[in-house]
Design a protein around this motif. Structure first.
Motif, PDB file in Angstrom:
ATOM      1  N   LEU B 105      19.019 106.047 -56.612  1.00 23.49           N
ATOM      2  CA  LEU B 105      18.413 104.824 -56.096  1.00 23.49           C
ATOM      3  C   LEU B 105      18.577 104.726 -54.590  1.00 23.49           C
ATOM      4  CD1 LEU B 105      19.131 101.752 -58.360  1.00 23.49           C
ATOM      5  CD2 LEU B 105      16.951 102.783 -57.797  1.00 23.49           C
ATOM      6  N   SER B 108      16.024 106.934 -53.002  1.00 25.18           N
ATOM      7  CA  SER B 108      14.650 106.420 -52.994  1.00 25.18           C
ATOM      8  C   SER B 108      14.545 105.165 -52.126  1.00 25.18           C
ATOM      9  CB  SER B 108      14.111 106.200 -54.406  1.00 25.18           C
ATOM     10  OG  SER B 108      14.814 105.202 -55.054  1.00 25.18           O
ATOM     11  N   GLY B 109      15.651 104.411 -52.016  1.00 27.98           N
ATOM     12  CA  GLY B 109      15.656 103.269 -51.106  1.00 27.98           C
ATOM     13  C   GLY B 109      15.501 103.720 -49.666  1.00 27.98           C
ATOM     14  N   ASN B 111      14.005 106.523 -48.664  1.00 28.95           N
ATOM     15  CA  ASN B 111      12.618 106.943 -48.490  1.00 28.95           C
ATOM     16  C   ASN B 111      11.686 105.749 -48.318  1.00 28.95           C
ATOM     17  OD1 ASN B 111      12.868 109.693 -48.484  1.00 28.95           O
ATOM     18  ND2 ASN B 111      12.715 109.860 -50.724  1.00 28.95           N
ATOM     19  N   MET B 112      11.967 104.693 -49.117  1.00 28.38           N
ATOM     20  CA  MET B 112      11.123 103.512 -49.041  1.00 28.38           C
ATOM     21  C   MET B 112      11.292 102.820 -47.685  1.00 28.38           C
ATOM     22  SD  MET B 112      10.687 100.884 -52.148  1.00 28.38           S
ATOM     23  CE  MET B 112      10.317 102.086 -53.394  1.00 28.38           C
ATOM     24  N   SER B 182       9.799 102.896 -57.845  1.00 31.86           N
ATOM     25  CA  SER B 182      10.082 103.958 -56.870  1.00 31.86           C
ATOM     26  C   SER B 182       9.316 105.227 -57.210  1.00 31.86           C
ATOM     27  CB  SER B 182      11.580 104.269 -56.833  1.00 31.86           C
ATOM     28  OG  SER B 182      12.321 103.093 -56.673  1.00 31.86           O
ATOM     29  N   ASP B 185       5.534 104.782 -56.590  1.00 36.06           N
ATOM     30  CA  ASP B 185       5.269 104.634 -55.165  1.00 36.06           C
ATOM     31  C   ASP B 185       5.452 105.954 -54.434  1.00 36.06           C
ATOM     32  OD1 ASP B 185       4.964 103.118 -52.636  1.00 36.06           O
ATOM     33  OD2 ASP B 185       7.082 103.593 -52.372  1.00 36.06           O
ATOM     34  N   GLN B 186       6.589 106.638 -54.688  1.00 39.20           N
ATOM     35  CA  GLN B 186       6.937 107.788 -53.860  1.00 39.20           C
ATOM     36  C   GLN B 186       6.509 109.128 -54.424  1.00 39.20           C
ATOM     37  OE1 GLN B 186      11.101 107.352 -52.850  1.00 39.20           O
ATOM     38  NE2 GLN B 186      10.670 105.192 -52.514  1.00 39.20           N
ATOM     39  N   ARG B 252       7.524  95.161 -49.762  1.00 44.46           N
ATOM     40  CA  ARG B 252       8.506  96.227 -49.506  1.00 44.46           C
ATOM     41  C   ARG B 252       9.779  95.666 -48.888  1.00 44.46           C
ATOM     42  NH1 ARG B 252       6.847 101.601 -49.878  1.00 44.46           N
ATOM     43  NH2 ARG B 252       4.614 101.900 -49.751  1.00 44.46           N
ATOM     44  N   ILE B 259      16.953  97.178 -53.757  1.00 40.81           N
ATOM     45  CA  ILE B 259      17.226  98.555 -54.194  1.00 40.81           C
ATOM     46  C   ILE B 259      18.562  99.002 -53.585  1.00 40.81           C
ATOM     47  CG2 ILE B 259      16.162 100.046 -52.420  1.00 40.81           C
ATOM     48  CD1 ILE B 259      14.717 101.497 -54.558  1.00 40.81           C
TER      49      ILE B 259
END
Lengths: 106, 274
Positions: B105, B108-109, B111-112, B182, B185-186, B252, B259
């Motif tokens: 997580l 991916s957080g 990356n976001m 996530s 989205d990614q 976002r 996240i």
């Protein structure tokens, strides 16, 4: 990312399944909300046993709604001859059924 | 009961906008503020996830934000994953899993966070399976006043991630909506709004498989779960109306702190029990 004003060709097909599922989910959530609401009203007026029963019935309707949603989606895909997607729904239903059977044993 | 109801409305609003169940708000509130046992709180939260999902899905389906084809494809992963998770619970070391999922997580957080300024994904080339299954979608953006057509990629990796997110849901008793959003989205490069709407649609089925177990065990207390469900349903009605008019970048900005918080909390839980 392509942005356009035109609608994709599959529009009518997708629209129908989405509206069918939206209607199903709306009916499910309204029935559940009414039962739970009636139960909370009953608990406020002192009918504890009736309240428990009404709320539990509402929660069970709520629980059944997503499962019905997968079933109805499977039927719509079969009717549209989208065999791949009908199979995907069938796999989900099998996993749900297995979970229910095994879950009761835990 | 009034306080539970009001907090549930808030959870419904946040959950429906972000594609999560709102359990992240319900469980701590019921345990910390109201002193309820964790099993009662988790059971009520699981039932409320179905309520968020069902309530929000009605509006998102009608607005065509939900990609039903992607949802059906990915549900195979979440449903079989949840089944595996339920079977493995008790066998696998949960602490290790908490740390592992927390790190995932966190990644991916991160990356976001890097993608926080982007409104829509660009240059997405659909893979062969995505083309064969016709997974691309289209929705009308009320904010930009235009139709948005998009492609979907990473079809197989997306399914594999969904399997693990389903397993996480089954093993850890979480909704796992945060993993679903996530991944879409990614990895699958879907627009963020389509990701949260589709996640919302899917989490109802994941939660239903868990809720059956809680019902069978008698953990679902009607007088706790009732007000939570009613509040969450009302919150979802408000949240869906808000979301279609919000900027992706705003959504976002709400999602990233949540996240990060979840990642830290999961790693902390894992380390604390070691």
């Amino acid at each position: 990312m392509v942005v356009s004003e035109s609608m994709p060709q599959t529009e009518s097909k997708l629209l129908s399944i989405e509206l069918i599922l939206a209607r199903l989910l709306r009916v499910g959530s309204i029935i559940a909300a009414l039962l739970v609401g009636a139960g909370i009203a009953a608990s406020a007026t002192g009918g504890a046993a009736l309240a428990q029963r009404l709320i539990t019935a509402g929660l069970l309707v709520l629980l059944a709604t997503p499962i019905m949603r997968v079933l109805v989606a499977a039927l719509v895909f079969v009717r549209q001859r989208e065999w791949h997607f009908a199979l995907f729904c069938f796999v989900v239903l099998c996993a749900l059924a297995a979970g229910i059977i095994l879950g009761r044993g835990i | 009961m009034i306080e539970i109801f009001l907090i549930a409305i808030g959870a419904g609003i946040v959950g429906s906008i972000l594609g999560l169940g709102g359990g992240i708000i319900i469980v701590p509130t019921l345990t910390l503020l109201f002193g309820l046992p964790i099993r009662t709180a988790v059971a009520a939260s699981t039932v409320s996830i179905i309520a968020t999902s069902t309530g929000a899905a009605v509006a998102y389906l009608q607005d065509r934000l939900t990609n039903t084809r992607v949802a059906m494809w990915l549900e195979m992963g979440t449903a079989t994953g949840a089944l595996t998770g339920a079977l493995l619970a008790g066998v696998v070391n949960q602490r290790f899993l908490f740390v592992l999922f927390g790190l995932l997580l966190g990644y991916s957080g991160y990356n976001m966070f890097r993608a926080r300024k982007s409104e829509l994904p660009t240059g997405v080339v659909p893979d062969r399976l995505s083309q064969k299954l016709n997974l691309g979608g289209s929705y009308y953006d009320h904010l930009q006043h235009r139709q948005i057509d998009y492609q979907v990629t990473g079809t197989i990796p997306g399914l594999i991630i969904m399997y693990f997110s389903g397993a996480a849901a089954g093993l850890l008793g979480i909704g796992a909506g945060i993993f679903k959003v996530s991944a879409m989205d990614q990895v699958m490069r879907m627009p963020f709004k389509a990701s949260t709407a589709t996640s919302n649609f899917m989490i109802g089925v994941t939660a239903a498989s868990g809720a059956v177990v809680y019902f069978a065990r008698g953990d679902v207390k009607p007088l706790v779960a009732g007000p939570v469900v009613l509040g969450v349903l009302l919150g979802a009605l408000v949240g869906t109306r808000l979301m279609i008019r919000m900027r992706t970048t705003t959504i976002r900005k709400l999602f990233i702190p949540l996240i990060a918080y979840t990642a830290v909390e999961m790693i902390y839980k894992g380390v604390k029990w070691w």
